[in-house]
Design an enzyme around this catalytic site. Structure first.
Site: not given
Ligand code: NAP
Length: 242
Positions: A143, A156
């Site tokens: 992030s 976080y």
């Molecule tokens: N969205 C933002 O603004 C943002 C910004 C910077 C960084 N990020 C990072 O980007 C990454 C992806 O986030 P996203 O924004 O795409 O969120 P998201 O839409 O909530 O997707 C999260 C993914 O992680 C999976 N997941 C969660 N817990 C898990 C576990 N214990 N084992 C395996 N899979 C798991 C979820 O699938 P299941 O629930 O089916 O397991 C889902 O596929 C994260 O690391 C987040 O910190 C996000």
């Protein structure tokens, strides 16, 4: 390198790439982009029921559970995996006084332990590939807050600082066995993150999951002599935060 006439990318076609957190958001966009570029994708998440993308196989994966991780990694190794994207992650935004041990473990076990377990399960395979003359790639989606914090962000950002440290230590270790390590640091992305819903009006100016997927493709698809250490990307309208 640009895609060729078939839409595949010469440096990604034929590659085998494992993606965690593949069911939604950034991971889901990444699976589709990699498959469209001609890679074979092994996607993992806790809920993979009904997911279908041509060129991708979805396997159940809980990154906090060592047995689940080892089963996922074993299947990826059998398919000849050459790259890993640690993307699975969860958010938590409460004041320090409200962080419970349960919430601590939910966030740290997913974002930090999960990254460690999945990475560790594939390192021996990557080392064997190097002995066989092949390099490998690893991308950690951290992030923009892997190096800065804010009120309500303690838990976080602690997890993301930790992921950044792991990424950098692994880069020091991995270059000796041909592992290219990249940290991708997105700002705000319109996904399902933190229980939100993709497409909500207040997120219209945020990055799209596809923007982050393209950054990962750039790192994974770089020529094998080149390593992309870090990519920091933000929505145009988000304040600059290095
Ligand atoms: N969205 C933002 O603004 C943002 C910004 C910077 C960084 N990020 C990072 O980007 C990454 C992806 O986030 P996203 O924004 O795409 O969120 P998201 O839409 O909530 O997707 C999260 C993914 O992680 C999976 N997941 C969660 N817990 C898990 C576990 N214990 N084992 C395996 N899979 C798991 C979820 O699938 P299941 O629930 O089916 O397991 C889902 O596929 C994260 O690391 C987040 O910190 C996000």
């Amino acid at each position: 390198m640009p895609p060729n006439a078939t839409g595949t990318s010469p440096l990604l076609a034929g590659r085998v790439i494992a993606v965690t957190g593949a069911s939604k958001g950034i991971g889901w966009a990444l699976v589709q982009a990699l498959a469209a570029a001609g890679a074979t994708v092994i996607g993992g998440a806790r809920n993979v029921t009904g997911l279908e993308v041509r060129g991708a196989t979805f396997l159940p994966l809980d990154v906090t559970d060592e047995a689940s991780v080892n089963a996922f990694a074993g299947a990826a190794i059998q398919t000849g995996v050459d790259s890993l994207v640690n993307n699975a992650g969860v958010g938590s935004f409460v004041p320090v006084q409200d962080i419970t041990p349960q919430e601590y473990h939910r966030v740290m076990d997913t974002n930090v332990l999960g990254t460690l377990l999945v990475t560790r399960a594939l390192i021996g395979h990557f080392q064997a590939r190097y002995v066989g003359g092949q390099t490998s790639s690893l991308v950690n989606i951290t992030s923009d807050v892997s190096a800065r914090t804010f009120a309500n962000g303690a838990l976080y950002t602690a997890s993301k600082y930790a992921q950044r440290a792991i990424t950098q230590a692994l880069a020091h270790e991995g270059h000796s066995y041909g592992l290219r390590v990249t940290e991708i640091r997105p700002g705000k992305v319109d996904t399902y993150f933190g229980g939100s819903v993709q497409g909500e009006p207040h997120k219209a100016a945020w990055l799209r999951p596809e923007d982050v997927a393209q950054a990962a493709l750039y790192a994974l698809g770089a020529p094998s002599h080149a390593r992309i250490d870090e990519i920091l990307l933000h929505p145009t309208t988000q304040d600059v935060a290095f």
